[in-house]
Design an enzyme around this catalytic site. Sequence first.
Site, short mmCIF file in Angstrom:
data_model
loop_
_atom_site.label_atom_id
_atom_site.label_comp_id
_atom_site.label_asym_id
_atom_site.label_seq_id
_atom_site.Cartn_x
_atom_site.Cartn_y
_atom_site.Cartn_z
CB SER A 103 -0.97 -0.14 1.20
OG SER A 103 -0.32 0.13 2.33
CE LYS A 173 -2.52 2.13 4.99
NZ LYS A 173 -2.42 1.57 3.60
#
Length: 335
Positions: A103, A173
């Site tokens: 990701s 993230k």
Amino acid sequence: MGDVAVGARSGHDGEEHRGHPGERDVPAPDGAMNSGDGRADGDAGTPDGEPRAGTAAAVTGARRPGQSRSFWKELPILIGIALVLALLIKTFLVQAFSIPSDSMQNTLQQGDRVLVDKLTPWFGSEPERGEVVVFHDPDNWLAGEPTPTPNPVQKVLSWIGLMPSAEEKDLIKRVIGVGGDTVECKNSGPLKVNGKALDEPYVYPGNTPCSVDDQGGQFKVKVPEGYIWVMGDHRQNSRDSRYNQSDANHGMVPVDKVVGRAIVKAWPINRWGTLPVPDTFDQPGLDRQSSAAASLTAAPQGLAAAAVLPVALWRRRRNEREAAGTRRPTATGEL
């Protein structure tokens, strides 16, 4: 032979013989054997508390095996201290984490190891835009994801911070918005923060900054204070804040869930490097404030200055009067 015996004895013997020269050649009694140090075997020995040279050598030789054994006795203590230090470093300073997914490509690859700074949050520092952060699962974001089963060695390494913990469900993230920001994505992009378009060179090649779908790829949100909005660099392969807007925090991550900022790619060696904040988050106007907010920020400072100014003037005038009093001439005409 008397001189040889003196050399074998302690320095005190020399002093005694110099004070009593007539005692140097005293013969041993009949039937007594000389031991080679100028004494008869029947002698009572050296004075109390003063061992002979041969005895001292024997004692010294007997300590050497003991020194080796003491090292092995101390080794478990040294290992224990090292483990405690590693645990403290893991808890308060730096911890290693493994990247389990794609990701964050290409910034981070699956299998990379990153070092996370856990110290600055202890001093009140909060995540900033552009930082890559590790945070605990805010509200079951990892539902359905398989949990690895570590072996005993991996458990020990994770306990001391050399490997990530399998029990803690953590994500990594990039911070896009902080408290007070408005973040929006329309069509395929660009991504905007407070109305400013972001130039995002870190986005995975071939991806668009915004995802065109009806599951959360198109959005406009206001980030509350005490929260952050996060997105993966692999925009079309990241289940981030966009796709968790139905949870208890509406896709936001509470700041108190943040473990720390990822600062270094530590492994593998050929991918070693730092993780700086991209320049796009330093562009002018991104931190814009309304004139009302600016006036509220300046108002307390203006009130403080207005309150301090009279006090400062009064103290200055008082000091001037005191200084003038010390310069007045005395009765003798001296200053």
